[in-house]
Design a protein around this motif. Structure first.
Motif, PDB file in Angstrom:
ATOM      1  N   UNK A   1       0.848  -1.190   0.000  1.00 32.62           N
ATOM      2  CA  UNK A   1       0.000   0.000   0.000  1.00 32.62           C
ATOM      3  C   UNK A   1       0.884   1.239   0.000  1.00 32.62           C
ATOM      4  N   UNK A   2       0.429   2.252  -0.693  1.00 36.73           N
ATOM      5  CA  UNK A   2       1.192   3.502  -0.665  1.00 36.73           C
ATOM      6  C   UNK A   2       1.239   4.039   0.768  1.00 36.73           C
ATOM      7  N   UNK A   3       2.400   4.476   1.163  1.00 41.26           N
ATOM      8  CA  UNK A   3       2.559   4.978   2.537  1.00 41.26           C
ATOM      9  C   UNK A   3       2.770   6.481   2.528  1.00 41.26           C
ATOM     10  N   UNK A   4       2.420   7.094   3.655  1.00 36.89           N
ATOM     11  CA  UNK A   4       2.683   8.535   3.833  1.00 36.89           C
ATOM     12  C   UNK A   4       3.597   8.656   5.036  1.00 36.89           C
ATOM     13  N   UNK A   5       4.824   9.008   4.795  1.00 36.51           N
ATOM     14  CA  UNK A   5       5.795   9.084   5.879  1.00 36.51           C
ATOM     15  C   UNK A   5       6.462  10.446   5.864  1.00 36.51           C
ATOM     16  N   UNK A   6       7.055  10.782   6.968  1.00 34.57           N
ATOM     17  CA  UNK A   6       7.710  12.087   7.096  1.00 34.57           C
ATOM     18  C   UNK A   6       9.108  11.891   7.660  1.00 34.57           C
ATOM     19  N   UNK A   7       9.883  12.939   7.590  1.00 37.71           N
ATOM     20  CA  UNK A   7      11.171  13.056   8.276  1.00 37.71           C
ATOM     21  C   UNK A   7      12.116  11.893   7.997  1.00 37.71           C
TER      22      UNK A   7
ATOM     23  N   UNK B   1      11.999   8.711   7.403  1.00 41.72           N
ATOM     24  CA  UNK B   1      11.776   7.901   6.206  1.00 41.72           C
ATOM     25  C   UNK B   1      10.940   8.738   5.248  1.00 41.72           C
ATOM     26  N   UNK B   2      11.572   9.340   4.258  1.00 43.62           N
ATOM     27  CA  UNK B   2      10.812  10.229   3.373  1.00 43.62           C
ATOM     28  C   UNK B   2       9.780   9.468   2.545  1.00 43.62           C
ATOM     29  N   UNK B   3       8.752  10.189   2.165  1.00 41.13           N
ATOM     30  CA  UNK B   3       7.697   9.553   1.372  1.00 41.13           C
ATOM     31  C   UNK B   3       8.185   9.265  -0.051  1.00 41.13           C
ATOM     32  N   UNK B   4       9.078  10.110  -0.545  1.00 38.19           N
ATOM     33  CA  UNK B   4       9.631   9.894  -1.882  1.00 38.19           C
ATOM     34  C   UNK B   4      11.155   9.857  -1.801  1.00 38.19           C
ATOM     35  N   UNK B   5      11.749   8.938  -2.537  1.00 38.90           N
ATOM     36  CA  UNK B   5      13.207   8.954  -2.723  1.00 38.90           C
ATOM     37  C   UNK B   5      13.494   8.784  -4.217  1.00 38.90           C
ATOM     38  N   UNK B   6      14.666   9.137  -4.618  1.00 38.94           N
ATOM     39  CA  UNK B   6      15.058   8.970  -6.017  1.00 38.94           C
ATOM     40  C   UNK B   6      15.953   7.744  -6.120  1.00 38.94           C
ATOM     41  N   UNK B   7      15.553   6.810  -6.979  1.00 43.48           N
ATOM     42  CA  UNK B   7      16.317   5.579  -7.165  1.00 43.48           C
ATOM     43  C   UNK B   7      16.752   5.481  -8.632  1.00 43.48           C
ATOM     44  N   UNK B   8      17.631   4.567  -8.869  1.00 43.05           N
ATOM     45  CA  UNK B   8      18.140   4.362 -10.217  1.00 43.05           C
ATOM     46  C   UNK B   8      17.262   3.351 -10.935  1.00 43.05           C
ATOM     47  N   UNK B   9      16.687   3.758 -12.078  1.00 42.61           N
ATOM     48  CA  UNK B   9      15.823   2.874 -12.842  1.00 42.61           C
ATOM     49  C   UNK B   9      16.544   2.226 -13.996  1.00 42.61           C
ATOM     50  N   UNK B  10      15.768   1.813 -14.975  1.00 45.47           N
ATOM     51  CA  UNK B  10      16.327   1.149 -16.149  1.00 45.47           C
ATOM     52  C   UNK B  10      17.333   2.069 -16.837  1.00 45.47           C
ATOM     53  N   UNK B  11      18.451   1.529 -17.169  1.00 48.78           N
ATOM     54  CA  UNK B  11      19.538   2.265 -17.833  1.00 48.78           C
ATOM     55  C   UNK B  11      19.953   3.503 -17.032  1.00 48.78           C
ATOM     56  N   UNK B  12      19.877   3.404 -15.736  1.00 48.96           N
ATOM     57  CA  UNK B  12      20.355   4.497 -14.887  1.00 48.96           C
ATOM     58  C   UNK B  12      19.424   5.692 -14.811  1.00 48.96           C
ATOM     59  N   UNK B  13      18.237   5.530 -15.375  1.00 42.87           N
ATOM     60  CA  UNK B  13      17.283   6.645 -15.365  1.00 42.87           C
ATOM     61  C   UNK B  13      16.806   6.895 -13.933  1.00 42.87           C
ATOM     62  N   UNK B  14      16.756   8.169 -13.526  1.00 47.55           N
ATOM     63  CA  UNK B  14      16.336   8.511 -12.153  1.00 47.55           C
ATOM     64  C   UNK B  14      14.820   8.350 -12.014  1.00 47.55           C
ATOM     65  N   UNK B  15      14.426   7.667 -10.979  1.00 45.12           N
ATOM     66  CA  UNK B  15      12.996   7.434 -10.744  1.00 45.12           C
ATOM     67  C   UNK B  15      12.586   8.008  -9.387  1.00 45.12           C
ATOM     68  N   UNK B  16      11.441   8.634  -9.365  1.00 44.54           N
ATOM     69  CA  UNK B  16      10.887   9.143  -8.089  1.00 44.54           C
ATOM     70  C   UNK B  16      10.029   8.029  -7.498  1.00 44.54           C
ATOM     71  N   UNK B  17      10.468   7.496  -6.383  1.00 40.63           N
ATOM     72  CA  UNK B  17       9.804   6.310  -5.824  1.00 40.63           C
ATOM     73  C   UNK B  17       8.978   6.666  -4.599  1.00 40.63           C
ATOM     74  N   UNK B  18       7.824   6.037  -4.480  1.00 43.99           N
ATOM     75  CA  UNK B  18       6.888   6.275  -3.376  1.00 43.99           C
ATOM     76  C   UNK B  18       7.032   5.180  -2.328  1.00 43.99           C
TER      77      UNK B  18
END
Lengths: 463, 118
Positions: free
Chosen positions: A371-377, A379-396
């Motif tokens: 389930x999508x979570x809503x977190x603060x401080x 553990x941020x709600x969004x982080x940026x991870x490395x996707x396919x071919x190094x593409x930056x992804x905004x992750x929930x």
């Protein structure tokens, strides 16, 4: 001897003694000192010892009565809205000795012309209310005990009819002689007080009670009615409120909110739903019902997005394995959460305005719904991870079915599809890619690669 | 930590009853704001009506106990549980009181409509 001269002379310790006197003897003694000062030192008048003592006594009595009576009259005049205060003032006035019961009851009547009611009904209600109070006055105190006694000695209705008829005659006579309805009601009350005194050998306690009831009645009669009832709905509300007000006058010492709270709590207990919070006029839409959130739901959904929690609870409300009470709660919660204007970005706890359970973290496990979570401080709600071919992804952030934060997910446009169905990319809490989840339904954690059938074996084995 | 109280709007039985009453009394198409204001006010009156009914059912000692609990800031749960113990037939009394309130409301509404030539 003028007032200014006397004031100047009295501005000394003798005046302090007068003010500080606690009883009549002390007051007479203090006044005698004042008289001696005025006679001997200032030569205001000549008087012998006996005369001085008599003057001191009269002055003391006058001072005592005047202060009490004036104070009571002032309180009586100014305590227009508070009938208990009027009753206390009336009692103090009566004790000053210059007032009779009948005069006092009369003084509690309206002092300003009242707006005439628009129909006869309004006046009748007021008079009837006053009668009710007068009737109670006749049989109080110890109302319940007296009711029981009367029940044994010939029936309540017999006695009540007698009083009712009698007071009705008094009021009728007053009306026939030109009294207003209010005046007639007050006459009836005065009659009731006198009759009560004779019948019950009235003492001070009875007298005070009579005055209290009389003051209550006078406020009832004095109450201004709505000048203009503009709509039928407001008139309906006022009419029903007035009926309840009349009922309330049978219960000394209780106010409207006491009774409302009792009714609200009883309803919630009897029907299993509802709360005791007072409905607030003008704040329509405020929650008016409350229930205790099941503990497992509190822990499970506290940090889950309101929209995801609403969907889960909606499913639960149709689950035949759930109890009736649980289904009702789930349905109510789902409706409330879904109606939140920012249901996807606020948590379950935030949407309901409750304190969230402590945030926990756990490992991402295969086969677990997410389930999508809503977190603060922390553990941020969004982080940026490395996707396919190094593409930056905004992750929930995502939580598992126990409400623990387990990782992050993102839709990677460059990632694979299976059967033309898009997949979410899954990341653990450290931002490492660990698996996939279907993007077109309830997300379920899957490890491995889609074409291999989402292997659910652990990522590593310890030998 | 105790699980929190959750307040929602959809399942207040008295309010739902009053909303139905207002509609039944012929005011379903009154302006929404006024109708909701009326429902809020009448809900409080209905609660009071139930309260009066219960005051006749509870012995004076229990009534005093309830007032003390309320004055001491008893929780909502405690106030509600009070009736489970002290008034075994609370459910029937609540329903009776609401029924009477409903009849009074409808009668009054009919009279008002006649007076106002609605």
């Amino acid at each position: 001897m003028n007032a200014e001269a006397v004031r100047r002379v009295l501005a000394n310790d003798d005046l302090d003694r007068v003010i500080a006197a606690q009883d009549e003897a002390a007051l007479v003694s203090a006044m005698r000192a004042v008289v001696d000062r005025l006679a001997d030192r200032e030569r205001f008048f000549e008087a012998g010892s006996a005369d001085r003592e008599r003057i001191a006594q009269r002055a003391a009595v006058f001072l005592d009565d005047r202060s009490a009576a004036d104070d009571a009259v002032m309180r009586l005049r100014h305590a227009r809205g508070e009938w208990r205060e009027r009753a206390r003032a009336a009692e103090a006035l009566l004790r000053s000795g210059n007032w009779t019961s009948a005069r006092l009851l009369g003084s509690l009547a309206p002092r300003h012309p009242r707006t005439p009611p628009r129909s006869h009904e309004g006046a009748d209600v007021a008079v009837a209310s006053a009668m009710v109070i007068a009737l109670r006055e006749a049989v109080t105190p110890d109302f319940a005990a007296r009711q029981e006694t009367l029940r044994r000695e010939g029936g309540v209705s017999f006695w009540q009819k007698k009083w009712h008829e009698l007071l009705g005659h008094v009021a009728g006579n007053a009306r026939a002689q030109g009294a207003t309805r209010e005046g007639a009601a007050l006459s009836a009350m005065a009659a009731a007080a006198i009759l009560e005194g004779e019948a019950l050998c009235a003492n001070d306690a009875h007298r005070a009670l009579a005055l209290t009831l009389g003051a209550g009645a006078s406020c009832l009669l004095r109450r201004e009615r709505a000048a203009e009832r503009t709509t039928a709905l407001s008139a309906l509300t006022a009419a029903l409120a007035e009926q309840n007000d009349v009922r309330l006058r049978f219960w000394d010492g209780y106010d409207a909110d006491d009774v409302r709270l009792l009714g609200a709590a009883a309803t919630a207990a009897a029907l299993g739903r509802g709360g005791v919070t007072a409905p607030v006029p003008g704040r329509v839409g405020q929650p008016t019902i409350a229930f205790r959130l099941p503990e497992q739901w509190h822990e499970r959904f506290s940090h889950v997005a309101a929209s995801d929690a609403a969907e889960a609870l909606e499913r639960r409300s149709h689950d035949p394995r759930a109890s009736e009470a649980e289904r009702l709660m789930a349905e109510a919660l789902a409706e409330t959460l879904a109606a939140h204007p920012h249901a996807e970005t606020v948590s379950f706890a935030e949407a309901l305005g409750i304190e969230a359970a402590p945030l926990r973290t756990d490992d991402l496990r295969a086969g677990e719904p997410l389930f999508r979570a809503v977190t603060r401080a922390r553990h941020p709600m969004f982080i940026v991870c490395s996707g396919k071919r190094g593409r930056a992804l905004r992750c929930r952030a995502v939580a598992n079915t126990e409400g623990a934060l387990v990782g992050y997910r993102a839709f990677d446009p460059l990632s694979r599809e299976l059967g033309k169905k898009p997949l979410y990319a899954l990341y653990d809490l450290e931002g490492r890619r660990v698996g996939y989840a279907w993007a077109d339904r309830q997300a379920v954690a899957c490890f491995g690669a889609p074409e291999q059938g989402f292997a659910s074996a652990p990522a590593s084995l310890d030998f | 930590m105790h699980p929190p109280l959750v307040s929602v709007f959809a399942h207040d039985p008295i309010r739902a009853y009053v909303e139905a009453l207002v509609a039944k009394a012929g005011f379903a198409h009154a302006p929404a704001e006024e109708r909701l204001e009326t429902v809020t006010a009448l809900t409080a009156e209905a609660q009071r009506r139930v309260g009066f009914e219960l005051m006749h059912a509870i012995d004076p000692h229990s009534l005093a106990t309830f007032r003390e609990m309320a004055a001491d800031g008893a929780t909502e749960d405690e106030l509600i549980v009070f009736f489970d113990v002290r008034v075994p037939d609370a459910q029937e009394r609540v329903r009776t009181a609401l029924d009477r309130f409903g009849r009074e409301c409808l009668e009054r509404a009919a009279r008002l409509r006649d007076e106002l030539h609605l």
